[in-house]
Write an enzyme that holds these catalytic residues in place. Sequence first.
Site, mmCIF file in Angstrom:
data_model
loop_
_atom_site.group_PDB
_atom_site.id
_atom_site.type_symbol
_atom_site.label_atom_id
_atom_site.label_comp_id
_atom_site.label_asym_id
_atom_site.label_seq_id
_atom_site.Cartn_x
_atom_site.Cartn_y
_atom_site.Cartn_z
ATOM 1 N N TYR A 130 5.217 -61.964 16.513
ATOM 2 C CA TYR A 130 4.758 -62.011 15.358
ATOM 3 C C TYR A 130 4.464 -63.300 14.552
ATOM 4 O O TYR A 130 4.907 -63.666 14.064
ATOM 5 C CB TYR A 130 5.136 -60.502 14.931
ATOM 6 N N GLU A 131 3.599 -62.727 13.385
ATOM 7 C CA GLU A 131 3.290 -64.028 12.203
ATOM 8 C C GLU A 131 2.513 -65.328 13.368
ATOM 9 O O GLU A 131 2.685 -66.459 12.648
ATOM 10 C CB GLU A 131 4.390 -63.963 11.159
#
Lengths: 591, 591
Positions: free
Chosen positions: B434-435
């Site tokens: 994620y990110e």
Amino acid sequence: MPSYTAPTKDAAFILHELLKVQDAQIPGFEELSADFTSAVLEEASKIATNLLQPLNAVGDHDGCTFENGVVRTPKGFKEAFEEYRAGGWNGLDLDPEYGGQGMPYTLATAVGESFSGANMAFVMYGGLTHGAYSAIHAHGTDDQKSKWLPKMADLEWTGTMNLTEPHCGTDLGLMRTKAEPQGDGSYKISGQKIFISAGDHDLSDNVIHLVLAKIPGGPEGIKGVSLFIVPKFMVDDEGNIGERNGVSVGNIEEKMGIHGNATCVMNYDDATGYLLGEENKGMRAMFTMMNEARLGVALQGLSQSEAAYQNAVIYAKDRLQGRDVTGVKNPNGPADPLIVHPDIRRMLMNMKSFNEGARAFMMWGAMMLDKAHHNDDKDALGLISLLTPVLKGFLTDVGFDMTVQAQQVYGGHGYIEEWGMSQFARDARIAMIYEGANGVQALDLVGRKMAQDGGKHVMAYFDMIKTFISENKDNEELADFLNPLKDASKDLQEVMMYFMQNGMKDPNSALAGSTDALHLFGHVSLGLMWAQMAKAALAGMASGEGDQDFYKNKITTGKYYMDRVLPAVKMHKARAMAGAETMMALDADHF
Amino acid sequence: MPSYTAPTKDAAFILHELLKVQDAQIPGFEELSADFTSAVLEEASKIATNLLQPLNAVGDHDGCTFENGVVRTPKGFKEAFEEYRAGGWNGLDLDPEYGGQGMPYTLATAVGESFSGANMAFVMYGGLTHGAYSAIHAHGTDDQKSKWLPKMADLEWTGTMNLTEPHCGTDLGLMRTKAEPQGDGSYKISGQKIFISAGDHDLSDNVIHLVLAKIPGGPEGIKGVSLFIVPKFMVDDEGNIGERNGVSVGNIEEKMGIHGNATCVMNYDDATGYLLGEENKGMRAMFTMMNEARLGVALQGLSQSEAAYQNAVIYAKDRLQGRDVTGVKNPNGPADPLIVHPDIRRMLMNMKSFNEGARAFMMWGAMMLDKAHHNDDKDALGLISLLTPVLKGFLTDVGFDMTVQAQQVYGGHGYIEEWGMSQFARDARIAMIYEGANGVQALDLVGRKMAQDGGKHVMAYFDMIKTFISENKDNEELADFLNPLKDASKDLQEVMMYFMQNGMKDPNSALAGSTDALHLFGHVSLGLMWAQMAKAALAGMASGEGDQDFYKNKITTGKYYMDRVLPAVKMHKARAMAGAETMMALDADHF
């Protein structure tokens, strides 16, 4: 939901164009015509795709249950197991005299990959049985063989191996389970075993446990360990099932993965057992099973990597995200498929080149074992003995890493259970641990196998590489394979020299590099496989027959391995030759 | 059950002896006396150990629930959140004008590692809020700041970031969520967002969503994306909570890990939203949040590695198995502890040397950000901008790998959920995704950051290393650090040259090596950190004051990194310079 297709085409290439099984002069191999193996592989492929794979996610999600002393497998497993049994698949390479089909282990290995790729947790019920069969076959009396084997061959009864206890796994000398002789040839077994895969379930009429235990008054430690056959239900001389034996399930474990396989705590309470092999020689008998199991676990590493790879490819072609920096590839769509992006390719090619190389290595290893068994070939036995820890450690370490990369291709969806990519990683994770954690494999390699028979098998290994290189040195089309292979095997040889020179003074200096050495052997072996496959593919291209694209892609994939993956040897070499000093310098209190 | 102890001593060493924060001439840093920081770190450590860690396994096991549109966090989370809130911990480094405590981000980073190490899923509720606060703080109007920030600073309200949609994650230009202007400054937001961490829950009175959406009629693709504040409950001008806004939870995801954090499908149905920043400049605003979030995710990689390491050490000292080959270490026991075995040491030292190096890198990076913000230091901003993808990608890739190694130390017990080691690996796994998946970080590094401002920051990075080496070249005690650092940074420079020379002709030749380049930067950066820490430790030893063992062990641990871990650069260099040819050669159809 993931899908799975057995890699039959690749297996056929390895059997017939790489290993040339029909010309291998191993009894039984002459029957392995391309038509025959393709029929077997295709049939296995159907079982894998239609019967086993659809239960893979179910098994993971539902898991096994334990209620009132009874273990139940996930919904659908029992029916599928009946069908799997009926096909006789588990006995493919077992002794026809005791219910098997007598096919080469090499062929069973190809088939086994398909099954394990489709549903690893399910296939383990048969896998453990296969191992227990082999141990009884190798060490049992004729009576024992007649009594237990035929029903194990066709999975009417399943088998297990019981080694670990709560306080000992690797160090089995600490074992506490006891076997009291009863004077009638039987023993009363008491103690607790843990981590027993397929330990109990609702799939078969009986479970035949092979249990390590100590006969009181015997030698201390590992030298006083014997192996016993302990059935869940007693069996009379006619093979009829009688009353329940003194063995029960204490609990089943909640695990990171392989939820479809029941990992049991087994309690033995004056259970009747029968000695298998000689008293106090239990480890020898157990190793028959363990060596086979280690190859089976190596195959699990490969199989999960292959299954994960296949799904990553599907997603990478399907998912539209971003544009190819070198020019739009899908002008009519809102974006290009993931597969145009180099970093996605990197992961896919890592997987593809590992899977194909590992498959060849695995099947070549299986052929060495067939040679050893059917031709009584001591050199082949020495080679596979040397490389068993490498196959187990390397294929499971890298196989797991590949499932993680496959998950990464999915981005966020890779982390969501519904998409199934997490299961491949969670299932593959155990393969690095059981049947001897990979650190123990590395220890086996460096501390035992390398020096076996005066280092003869290591020499034979290097000779095999040298011979292949020198036989093909004039083939310029192979230069991209032979040069890096030569460099990599030199690096490995230097490490071997370093171990020999330093290991005498300080064994830790070799042990500190054991895992790196294992990976070096793994990479060099895959390098050799790739060089040999490239040669076979070039021959296929020269013939003008067959699937020319297949051959071309084989070479391209192999070049990727030599170019991009093999440079790992540089890292492992430097690490292996760094010695033990900084590794061992800290006091335990300072961690 | 795992335990956790905040690494306060190591954090204090980094703050005061490595970074010398009090002399750093950054506004606010002069207050960071050793007494003060130690009081803060000790207090945070208590929260971590006593409040957050005991809920870590509970959160994993119970997970969040979704019933009748309501999301509930695991048992105990709400009470713990109240206490965490009351301590004001989440606002440690936020603006005092809007409810924060105005401490340096560098200190908040040290504190943040402790919290995340104790309970990553729990801390994310505050972490997302922190990021949303920062975005509103940087891009909001004064009215927006007064309205939303104070209650977010103390977690009365929490925040989220809404980027991903079912068909787009990385490629946000494909976004479909719409924002219709209402003529009164507000917008009606409609669409679906997925993978929204902390998207809804029972911990706070309101949830303030920051949502990316397109205003109809705006530019195509990513240039037409705007950012909106969309509260779960409407808020009047006095800050009172009113009726429910048109936002609801569609479902929560079943994930591989971070079960304690609710990952939501969010449905926006004519929800009222307020533009944050300028129309069509949403990505700029979102990146304020994203860059912060990336550093937070880097910290997660480190924190899970540290927590897993601590437990691996406990097990390795406690579990008796096998004997030290160089001589029995525990003669009164049945076996020696695992920690005597080189291969166990290898894994522990890998973790220890990574954790300590990564902690320094992380806090050094945080200090660059403090410098950039408080001193308006453009060079510091350039450096941390260059290294943000490296911190995110390297610390999460390696951090995950370390959790896997920690699990391996446990053998079979590592695979059993009850022992808690699986959770560290499963939780850490998301940080690679994620990110911005780590491949996207590598793309950001190679495709954007390296060339930023004409390559100025890459040059500054190498200058920093060169300067340190040349300033200390006469210090013989540092030779074991400076020589490998010099070699490794040269290798990285060669790769940069290769990218420059080849990337122009074929961008893929650089992109194909992007992940390897990211890892090269990571290793060289940790090499630099270790060289600097060794210097600080030598100074500590020369002073004769403080914990002399700590300094000695620091140097030993650093030498292990240089000796055993840093050789990874050889592999990454060879891979990065292999170009794109074999990687891109296969047709997509041939996978």
